[in-house]
Design an enzyme around this catalytic site. Structure first.
Site, PDB file in Angstrom:
ATOM      1  CG  PHE A  19      13.087  12.576  29.871  1.00  0.00           C
ATOM      2  CD1 PHE A  19      12.165  11.814  30.584  1.00  0.00           C
ATOM      3  CD2 PHE A  19      14.318  12.791  30.434  1.00  0.00           C
ATOM      4  CE1 PHE A  19      12.482  11.289  31.830  1.00  0.00           C
ATOM      5  CE2 PHE A  19      14.644  12.281  31.682  1.00  0.00           C
ATOM      6  CZ  PHE A  19      13.720  11.526  32.370  1.00  0.00           C
ATOM      7  CD1 TRP A  30      10.346  19.518  27.196  1.00  0.00           C
ATOM      8  CD2 TRP A  30      11.966  18.606  28.426  1.00  0.00           C
ATOM      9  NE1 TRP A  30      11.328  19.089  26.342  1.00  0.00           N
ATOM     10  CE2 TRP A  30      12.340  18.517  27.072  1.00  0.00           C
ATOM     11  CE3 TRP A  30      12.834  18.101  29.386  1.00  0.00           C
ATOM     12  CZ2 TRP A  30      13.532  17.962  26.648  1.00  0.00           C
ATOM     13  CZ3 TRP A  30      14.030  17.531  28.974  1.00  0.00           C
ATOM     14  CH2 TRP A  30      14.368  17.467  27.612  1.00  0.00           C
ATOM     15  CG  HIS A  31      13.004  16.407  32.785  1.00  0.00           C
ATOM     16  ND1 HIS A  31      13.004  17.760  32.980  1.00  0.00           N
ATOM     17  CD2 HIS A  31      14.279  16.050  32.507  1.00  0.00           C
ATOM     18  CE1 HIS A  31      14.237  18.214  32.836  1.00  0.00           C
ATOM     19  NE2 HIS A  31      15.037  17.198  32.550  1.00  0.00           N
ATOM     20  N   GLY A  32       8.878  14.462  31.882  1.00  0.00           N
ATOM     21  CA  GLY A  32       8.035  13.281  31.819  1.00  0.00           C
ATOM     22  C   GLY A  32       6.642  13.594  32.292  1.00  0.00           C
TER      23      GLY A  32
END
Lengths: 389, 501
Positions: free
Chosen positions: B501, B334-336
């Site tokens: 993000f 999800w962060h990247g």
């Protein structure tokens, strides 16, 4: 009864207002003291280093500590004469060889620690080579023209009785020759026009105009704060940012509503234009250099030119101006003054492209280039001095 | 329009003033207009995306609810599934398309040596990258929409007012990087008229200033040090490798919590409360504890909408471990869209598995060892060791999170494991930035805030009464804090890390 009550009430509110005001003033004093202390310790807010001067246009503050973080890093205490130099005595100690170097920010060298600039390296290395103390005095000031250098020699440097004066003549030096109307202190310059008797005529119209203008008055009025207050330094920076923001917003708004004024846009002139410009105005430069050299000679001071390379801010390729180089060499030959052309030497040493190793983002010398310039200058001066000895 | 920009400094007071001047019934509309302007100031076209997703989720929520009321649970479930698919597909398209293509191309490139034995050239199977610009805040508002339709499916009442619903995702103080709100709390605040409170207003100002300081004086000064360290990872000696890693740990905390403080503070100026996202995360005594203190709104979202639906902890240990690992892997992703985020998620996933197992052993174990460990953790030494151990583990995770390549991450870790090797990669960058002064100021500020009650008690009454700042003095203090933050900030600002993000 009612009016008594009201009077008491208004007295109370006046008292509490006064208390709040007094308390506010106390807190203001405390906050100022705390912020000044903090900014001093953090070396923040002391970026401004020049002040307006009617004679020379502007000068370096004396005894001010300045910190430069935008391009490399340097934290310096300017000396009591307003020089980017360690403290020095006016009287030349016996046996000391003194070199005075004139030029703009390339000489002033705020981008590297003082010990790492080429003037200090030359002083150290040449002293070791010659076996006698060599003092190299830094008379460089950001954006100074040759005319300002000459005035700085007359008003400040002469008293130090240098043995040698080095006029640094970086590529595009001639661009600072003519008077210009400006709102930026670093462009405020008097002009030396050629006079009728092989002399120069001093003209500070632009300086006077600037001082009489809004920005000049503001700078004069806030001189003390600019010299002494780091909070002022931070506020000035914020103000500059706000002005940039205002300009950008206005431009954006104008482009959105389609009212963007189409005026002449600034772009760097072509090589041909720059060449023609140099040829056209060289007579002024020639006269300034001649007078500067002659005045030095009258004091028994030798004179030389140091040609240094230049990269424009944000660019990665060396700037050319062959006409300027040729004209400088012609003047040098006429005046019988040596020229050390490091612009030419640099091109054969490192080429014409730089990846940021030798020139910073603002186009100034990085520490390795200072070292290289120092080595070349030391060798040149050593040979020159030894030959004459 | 960054929270730390001049544009925001102009935008926020105008929005606040207009908010308080307008009657309650117009305030949501005003906030929505302001929020859309704020969002579209980054890239106008993505305002359309936000608006489209808002419309879709609004009607899906209503549909789910009406089906539930009409007891058509399967249709409600179908609408929920469609909603989740639409939201995740949108997120995936914008965020993971290029990641998927480049991963696929790497696999295809790996088939190169087999080319002579294949009927086709492996290169012909590769795809060009799409270079899609990630809409700001998409990861956050997509999660808010998923939370909304899921909660409606679970029985919560949907939002009737479309403006209020639109504002739920678009609300500018939390639009770009959270906190990920829960609509039940937020809508309640929208529906009840906000009453101006000077205390709350000042709290908001304090919070904005605190966040501004964290962002511009701390995170932005650490940013070049971190960049210099991670870009020259192979040249880092032991001390500097640790310094780069610790600098990043502080940078990411100050950057993200600074953003959150400014967002929460901005909301407070208009009388709203947003959930907090941080609670001294680096003082966590275990990894489980860390995730209760770090990015709280995301970790609770992952718990409620991923971990628990996967089965949570009420299942066999192996299944529970799988759930934990899967939650953290997806949390990392999800962060990247990059493998190093997946590795970071995996490290935390495995760490949490070990943590849970250890907790089970210590808390439920009967033996002397379990008892001794339990008592040890209750001592001060045990607490400090737990904190340091947790921080060291988190630090290793941050190295993978920050490094752009696995090679660079391993080089930093190698440096950290070589304490005797010295280097001077960071010296000049550190000298150039007033980071130690900024850290010292922040430390003093935290100590003063933490001990404010004790300090107030220690000062005798008449003096404390005189010292208690009245309005003019408070204005001067706020102005001084602002000047201090700007003064210590570097000349060039960095964007917020979590905006990516």
């Amino acid at each position: 009864m009612g009016s008594n009550k009201n009077a008491r009430k208004s007295k109370l509110s006046l008292a509490s207002g006064l208390t709040a005001g007094l308390q506010g003033l106390t807190y203001l004093a405390l906050c100022i003291a705390a912020l000044e202390g903090l900014f001093y310790l953090a070396a923040v807010g002391d970026g401004e280093h020049v002040f307006p001067d009617m004679k020379v246009g502007y000068k370096i503050f004396a005894n001010k500590r300045i910190t430069q973080r935008n391009e490399g890093f340097g934290c310096f205490l300017l000396n009591s004469f307003g020089m980017q130099n360690d403290e020095i005595s006016v009287a030349k100690p016996a046996g000391v060889y003194r070199i005075a170097v004139f030029g703009d920010s390339y000489v002033e060298a705020l981008q590297v620690p003082r010990k790492a600039n080429y003037l200090n390296i030359v002083a150290r290395d040449l002293s070791a080579k010659l076996g006698r103390e060599v003092q190299v005095l830094n008379f460089g000031v950001s954006n100074y023209s040759v005319a300002q250098d000459y005035l700085r020699y007359q008003t400040l440097a002469k008293q130090f009785r240098p043995d040698l004066v080095i006029q640094v003549f970086r590529v595009e030096e001639i661009g600072k020759l003519l008077p210009m109307e400006t709102q930026s202190l670093l462009f405020v310059r008097p002009v030396l026009f050629p006079g009728p008797n092989n002399d120069v005529v001093y003209d500070n119209t632009c300086v006077r105009q600037f001082m009489a203008g809004k920005e000049g008055k503001r700078l004069l009025a806030t001189n003390w704060l600019r010299a002494n207050s780091r909070i002022w330094g931070v506020l000035s920076f914020m103000w500059q940012q706000a002005q940039v923001f205002q300009g950008e917003t206005q431009a954006k708004a104008q482009s959105m509503i389609g009212t963007k004024k189409s005026g002449p846009s600034f772009s760097l002139p072509t090589d041909q234009t720059r060449s023609n410009y140099a040829k056209c105005y060289w007579y002024m430069m020639d006269r300034q250099l001649s007078c500067f050299k002659n005045e030095c000679a009258a004091q028994g001071t030798k004179f030389m030119f140091l040609r240094t390379p230049m990269v424009r801010p944000g660019a990665h390729d060396l700037t050319d101006n062959d006409t300027e180089t040729m004209l400088l060499e012609k003047t040098a030959s006429k005046l019988d003054v040596p020229v050390l052309n490091l612009d030419k030497a640099y091109r054969s040493w490192a080429g014409t492209h730089d990846d940021g190793t030798n020139f910073s983002a603002g186009g100034h010398f990085t520490a390795p280039l200072h070292k290289w310039v120092a080595n070349n200058l030391t060798n040149f001066l050593y040979t020159d001095t030894k030959d004459k000895q | 329009m960054l929270f730390s920009s001049l544009s925001y400094l102009l935008f926020l007071p105008i929005a606040c003033l207009a908010f308080w001047l307008l009657p309650h019934r117009f305030r949501s509309t005003l906030l929505l207009a302001a929020s859309m302007y704020f969002y579209m100031s980054f890239l106008p076209i993505y305002g359309v995306l936000l608006a489209a997703l808002t419309v879709v989720n609004y009607f899906l929520g209503r549909d789910i609810y009406s089906n539930l009321v009409a007891e058509r649970k399967s249709r409600a479930k179908a609408a929920l599934v469609v909603g989740i698919i639409i939201n995740l597909a949108t997120l995936s398209y914008f965020k993971y398309t290029d990641f998927a293509i480049s991963s696929w191309n790497s696999v295809v490139a790996g088939l190169g040596p087999l080319a002579p034995y294949l009927a086709f050239h492996p290169g012909s199977l590769s795809f060009p990258l799409q270079h899609i610009v990630l809409p700001l805040g998409i990861s956050f508002f997509v999660f808010e929409f998923i939370h909304y339709i899921t909660d409606v499916y679970k029985g919560s009442k949907p939002i009737g007012n479309f403006i209020n619903f639109s504002l739920f995702a678009a609300f500018f103080p939390s639009q770009i990087a959270g906190p990920i709100k829960r609509y039940q709390d937020f809508i309640k605040q929208l529906e009840v008229p906000r009453v101006f409170s000077s205390t709350k207003f000042e709290q908001g100002i304090t919070m904005i200033l605190q966040g501004l300081f964290k962002k511009v004086a701390l995170a932005d000064n650490l940013s070049p040090i971190v960049t210099q360290g991670f870009n020259n990872a192979t040249a880092l000696g032991g001390g500097e490798a640790w310094l780069a890693a610790i600098a990043f740990a502080i940078q990411i905390y100050c950057d993200f919590s600074g953003y959150t403080d400014m967002g929460r503070g901005s909301a407070m100026l208009m009388g709203f409360d947003l959930p907090d996202n941080f609670n001294w995360p680096y003082l966590a005594k275990s990894l489980t504890d860390f995730w209760k203190r770090w990015h709280i709104s995301l970790s609770s979202w992952l718990r409620d909408y991923l971990y628990i639906p996967l089965g949570g902890s009420k299942c066999s240990p192996s299944r529970r471990h799988f759930n934990l690992l899967m939650t953290m892997l997806l949390g990392g992703l999800w962060h990247g869209a990059s493998w190093h985020f997946v590795v970071w998620g995996a490290i935390h996933g495995f760490g949490l598995i070990v943590n849970h197992s250890y907790d089970g052993l210590v808390n439920k174990g009967q033996g002397a060892v379990a008892g001794a460990l339990k008592s040890f953790h209750q001592t001060q030494v045990g607490t400090v060791i737990s904190m340091l151990g947790t921080f060291a583990f988190v630090l290793v995770g941050w190295v993978f999170f920050r490094a752009e390549t696995m090679g660079s991450a391993l080089a930093v870790l190698h440096g950290m494991a070589s304490p005797m090797v010295t280097s001077t990669v960071l010296a000049e960058t550190i000298e150039k930035h007033p980071i130690f002064a900024a850290l010292a100021v922040y430390a003093v500020y935290r100590i003063l805030v933490h001990n404010s009650a004790a300090i107030a008690r220690a000062i005798p009454m008449p003096v404390s009464k005189i010292m208690k700042p009245m309005l003019p003095a408070r204005v001067i203090i706020y102005a001084s804090l602002f000047v201090m933050a700007i003064g210590l900030a570097p000349a060039t600002a960095s964007p917020f890390i979590y905006f990516a993000f």
